[in-house]
Design an enzyme around this catalytic site. Sequence first.
Site, PDB file in Angstrom:
ATOM      1  N   GLU A 122       0.821  -1.221   0.000  1.00  0.00           N
ATOM      2  CA  GLU A 122       0.000   0.000   0.000  1.00  0.00           C
ATOM      3  C   GLU A 122       0.854   1.270   0.000  1.00  0.00           C
ATOM      4  O   GLU A 122       0.370   2.354   0.327  1.00  0.00           O
ATOM      5  CB  GLU A 122      -0.955   0.009   1.218  1.00  0.00           C
ATOM      6  CG  GLU A 122      -1.895  -1.171   1.315  1.00  0.00           C
ATOM      7  CD  GLU A 122      -2.913  -1.277   0.178  1.00  0.00           C
ATOM      8  OE1 GLU A 122      -2.916  -0.421  -0.733  1.00  0.00           O
ATOM      9  OE2 GLU A 122      -3.697  -2.253   0.202  1.00  0.00           O
ATOM     10  N   HIS A 145      -2.831   2.182   8.261  1.00  0.00           N
ATOM     11  CA  HIS A 145      -3.947   1.451   7.645  1.00  0.00           C
ATOM     12  C   HIS A 145      -4.180   0.167   8.421  1.00  0.00           C
ATOM     13  O   HIS A 145      -3.224  -0.498   8.820  1.00  0.00           O
ATOM     14  CB  HIS A 145      -3.615   1.128   6.186  1.00  0.00           C
ATOM     15  CG  HIS A 145      -4.486   0.065   5.577  1.00  0.00           C
ATOM     16  ND1 HIS A 145      -5.843   0.217   5.417  1.00  0.00           N
ATOM     17  CD2 HIS A 145      -4.210  -1.179   5.104  1.00  0.00           C
ATOM     18  CE1 HIS A 145      -6.351  -0.873   4.865  1.00  0.00           C
ATOM     19  NE2 HIS A 145      -5.388  -1.743   4.674  1.00  0.00           N
ATOM     20  N   HIS A 147      -7.548  -3.079   9.346  1.00  0.00           N
ATOM     21  CA  HIS A 147      -8.838  -3.672   8.994  1.00  0.00           C
ATOM     22  C   HIS A 147      -9.761  -3.616  10.217  1.00  0.00           C
ATOM     23  O   HIS A 147     -10.266  -4.650  10.669  1.00  0.00           O
ATOM     24  CB  HIS A 147      -8.625  -5.103   8.491  1.00  0.00           C
ATOM     25  CG  HIS A 147      -7.696  -5.185   7.301  1.00  0.00           C
ATOM     26  ND1 HIS A 147      -7.105  -6.359   6.888  1.00  0.00           N
ATOM     27  CD2 HIS A 147      -7.271  -4.220   6.438  1.00  0.00           C
ATOM     28  CE1 HIS A 147      -6.353  -6.108   5.814  1.00  0.00           C
ATOM     29  NE2 HIS A 147      -6.429  -4.821   5.532  1.00  0.00           N
ATOM     30  N   GLU A 175     -17.579  11.710  22.367  1.00  0.00           N
ATOM     31  CA  GLU A 175     -16.276  12.293  22.035  1.00  0.00           C
ATOM     32  C   GLU A 175     -16.000  12.373  20.529  1.00  0.00           C
ATOM     33  O   GLU A 175     -15.082  13.083  20.110  1.00  0.00           O
ATOM     34  CB  GLU A 175     -15.159  11.504  22.712  1.00  0.00           C
ATOM     35  CG  GLU A 175     -15.060  10.092  22.180  1.00  0.00           C
ATOM     36  CD  GLU A 175     -13.877   9.307  22.742  1.00  0.00           C
ATOM     37  OE1 GLU A 175     -14.005   8.078  22.813  1.00  0.00           O
ATOM     38  OE2 GLU A 175     -12.857   9.908  23.091  1.00  0.00           O
ATOM     39  N   HIS A 216     -13.066  -3.348   3.474  1.00  0.00           N
ATOM     40  CA  HIS A 216     -11.623  -3.596   3.579  1.00  0.00           C
ATOM     41  C   HIS A 216     -11.070  -3.030   4.901  1.00  0.00           C
ATOM     42  O   HIS A 216     -10.557  -3.769   5.721  1.00  0.00           O
ATOM     43  CB  HIS A 216     -10.898  -2.989   2.365  1.00  0.00           C
ATOM     44  CG  HIS A 216      -9.417  -3.220   2.362  1.00  0.00           C
ATOM     45  ND1 HIS A 216      -8.680  -3.417   1.229  1.00  0.00           N
ATOM     46  CD2 HIS A 216      -8.506  -3.286   3.382  1.00  0.00           C
ATOM     47  CE1 HIS A 216      -7.407  -3.618   1.530  1.00  0.00           C
ATOM     48  NE2 HIS A 216      -7.279  -3.530   2.833  1.00  0.00           N
TER      49      HIS A 216
HETATM   50  P1  13P Z   1       0.873  -5.483   3.031  1.00  0.00           P
HETATM   51  O1  13P Z   1       1.207  -6.758   3.758  1.00  0.00           O
HETATM   52  O2  13P Z   1       1.490  -5.442   1.646  1.00  0.00           O
HETATM   53  O3  13P Z   1       1.210  -4.270   3.863  1.00  0.00           O
HETATM   54  O4  13P Z   1      -0.697  -5.471   2.767  1.00  0.00           O
HETATM   55  C1  13P Z   1      -1.589  -5.601   3.824  1.00  0.00           C
HETATM   56  C2  13P Z   1      -2.877  -4.897   3.575  1.00  0.00           C
HETATM   57  O5  13P Z   1      -3.560  -4.573   4.520  1.00  0.00           O
HETATM   58  C3  13P Z   1      -3.289  -4.618   2.181  1.00  0.00           C
HETATM   59  O6  13P Z   1      -4.351  -3.715   2.145  1.00  0.00           O
HETATM   60 ZN    ZN Z   2      -5.547  -3.725   4.001  1.00  0.00          ZN
END
Ligand code: 13P
Ligand code: ZN
Length: 278
Positions: A122, A145, A147, A175, A216
């Site tokens: 990413e 980033h 999930h 909050e 995602h």
């Molecule tokens: P990477 O392992 O390449 O960082 O990817 C993980 C991910 O969350 C892809 O969206």
């Molecule tokens: Zn991801």
Amino acid sequence: MVATMQKKDIIEAPFLKEMCEATFNMWNMGWDERNGGNISYLLDEEVVEQYLDVKQIIRSISLKFPVSELAGKYFIVTGSGKYFKNVKEDPSNTLGILKVDESGEKVHLLWGFEDGSNPTSELPSHFMSHIVRLRVDPNHRIIMHNHATNILAMTFIHDLDEASFTKTLWQMCTECIVVFPDAIGILPWMVPGTDAIGEKTAEKMLEHRLVVWPHHGIFGAGSTMDETFGLIETAEKAAQIYTIIGDASKIKQTITDQQLKDLADAFQVVPREGILSV
Ligand code: 13P
Ligand code: ZN
């Protein structure tokens, strides 16, 4: 004769410890199953120089998306395919310190990725978002980033209109409007790891520090690791309340628009326009 300055042990570097702690905490929250998630952290040259000879390049990695705006900048980033669970036990294989070269067309690896691994897939979204956030916030440092479970769940059961998604989150915990008055940006579903999702994420980052990728996960931006983690944590907590409620028709009362405005006024934040009807 000029004495060579003794370099400090990189394993003791505060920024490296922050990466180890953040990745482990994110995994512990359940946000980073397997290799899910990635972090990039902008570092000052003076800081990196305390630990590394910045002229010693281990290898160079070409970028498909030139980032001339980041030329000469240093980042510590998570590796592609690396499990956040394992980073703190194995930082030199799971993390890398990169310097963007003068052309912005490649990065030089100065430390880490010892097993030959590469930066996160990413990286386009991270680098393009750094460029945009640095334009609007000179203190900006981190792109994160993950999930986040309940945010992800919410993208199946809530409409994906940015204003209404944001307002639902603001209403779930008092909050929220104080922590993210700039609201949530939301992309359409896109293939991850591409330049295209990087460009769209960065466009949203101009106005929002949180960007949701439906089905995602989420991207967050901030000036410190704690602040960025806390930003995602707050949105995720609100999403958790929403998913615990399960059925919005069960809601008997909520925080009203007037109360949200009163909160914003009390904490001196300006809620993004077009969300509150007061
Ligand atoms: P990477 O392992 O390449 O960082 O990817 C993980 C991910 O969350 C892809 O969206
Ligand atoms: Zn991801």
